[in-house]
Design a protein around this motif. Sequence first.
Motif, mmCIF file in Angstrom:
data_model
loop_
_atom_site.group_PDB
_atom_site.id
_atom_site.type_symbol
_atom_site.label_atom_id
_atom_site.label_comp_id
_atom_site.label_asym_id
_atom_site.label_seq_id
_atom_site.Cartn_x
_atom_site.Cartn_y
_atom_site.Cartn_z
ATOM 1 N N PHE A 80 0.880 -1.060 -0.073
ATOM 2 C CA PHE A 80 0.126 -0.006 0.139
ATOM 3 C C PHE A 80 0.822 1.368 -0.013
ATOM 4 O O PHE A 80 0.463 2.289 -0.257
ATOM 5 N N GLY A 81 2.082 1.292 0.509
ATOM 6 C CA GLY A 81 2.688 2.320 0.600
ATOM 7 C C GLY A 81 4.303 2.047 0.124
ATOM 8 O O GLY A 81 4.844 1.146 0.201
ATOM 9 N N LEU A 82 4.795 2.933 -0.757
ATOM 10 C CA LEU A 82 6.249 3.430 -1.078
ATOM 11 C C LEU A 82 6.741 4.400 -1.125
ATOM 12 O O LEU A 82 6.231 5.395 -1.552
ATOM 13 N N ILE A 83 7.977 4.505 -0.593
ATOM 14 C CA ILE A 83 8.913 5.640 -0.814
ATOM 15 C C ILE A 83 10.407 5.370 -1.125
ATOM 16 O O ILE A 83 10.743 4.027 -0.530
ATOM 17 N N GLU A 84 11.080 6.095 -1.593
ATOM 18 C CA GLU A 84 12.666 6.085 -1.296
ATOM 19 C C GLU A 84 13.157 7.123 -0.592
ATOM 20 O O GLU A 84 12.777 8.151 -0.599
ATOM 21 N N ASP A 85 13.987 6.462 0.599
ATOM 22 C CA ASP A 85 14.500 7.608 1.556
ATOM 23 C C ASP A 85 15.578 8.279 0.780
ATOM 24 O O ASP A 85 16.230 8.165 0.085
ATOM 25 N N ASN A 86 16.150 9.490 1.789
ATOM 26 C CA ASN A 86 17.115 10.277 1.416
ATOM 27 C C ASN A 86 18.493 9.303 1.118
ATOM 28 O O ASN A 86 19.406 9.704 0.607
ATOM 29 N N SER A 87 18.515 8.134 1.644
ATOM 30 C CA SER A 87 19.903 7.451 1.355
ATOM 31 C C SER A 87 19.742 6.267 0.464
ATOM 32 O O SER A 87 20.506 5.382 -0.035
ATOM 33 N N GLY A 88 18.418 6.440 -0.319
ATOM 34 C CA GLY A 88 18.329 5.340 -1.412
ATOM 35 C C GLY A 88 17.625 4.111 -1.206
ATOM 36 O O GLY A 88 17.465 3.277 -1.934
ATOM 37 N N TYR A 89 17.191 3.832 0.222
ATOM 38 C CA TYR A 89 16.414 2.698 0.625
ATOM 39 C C TYR A 89 15.032 2.793 0.204
ATOM 40 O O TYR A 89 14.584 3.745 0.043
ATOM 41 N N ILE A 90 14.481 1.617 -0.483
ATOM 42 C CA ILE A 90 13.172 1.670 -0.682
ATOM 43 C C ILE A 90 12.302 1.047 0.452
ATOM 44 O O ILE A 90 12.524 -0.005 0.924
ATOM 45 N N TRP A 91 11.341 1.908 0.909
ATOM 46 C CA TRP A 91 10.600 1.295 2.071
ATOM 47 C C TRP A 91 9.271 0.879 1.420
ATOM 48 O O TRP A 91 8.445 1.741 0.590
#
Length: 176
Positions: A80-91
């Motif tokens: 349901f949720g997707l982001i890429e954080d500032n360090s390049g990890y995909i959550w």
Amino acid sequence: DKNGNIWFGTNFGGISKYDGQSFKNYTTQDGLLSNNIFSSMEDMNGNLWFGTYGGGVSVYDGESFRNYNSNHGLVGNFVFGLIEDNSGYIWLGTNAGVSKYDGKSFLNYTTEQGLSNNFIYSIAEDKGGNIWFGTNGTGVCKYEGTSFTNYTRKQGLTDNRVFSIAEYSNGNITVP
């Protein structure tokens, strides 16, 4: 996307890309895991990530799909949720917890690691690098890199089901 296309995730029809003139459609016949799309995002490398309802996540590099599900280490297949954080990890927020993808493998977080709820609707990163998770019934949960802090109606949240999270330019977090 970085090329100016607009992408639409549909409930039963897969994905549609609009280039300003016409639509191109992608379905399971093209390699997509499921035709039910619930989330999407573009990563810093230009890959498009599509969270599906029950299939896992499909990643499109402009030519083909790469697919990940619980068989590959993803904690749940309803994304349901997707982001890429500032360090390049995909959550990835799922129906069974959160997965953090480093480009090679998934690190999973559930209530066993301190997450307040395993059903995650939304994810956002604030300016301080904290990751916020909107849950299905236990408010928002903030991950500060080593521990989780939960905020519910008891702390002033209007409801404990959180479908979206946004940060204002002044740094305040809101659940619209």
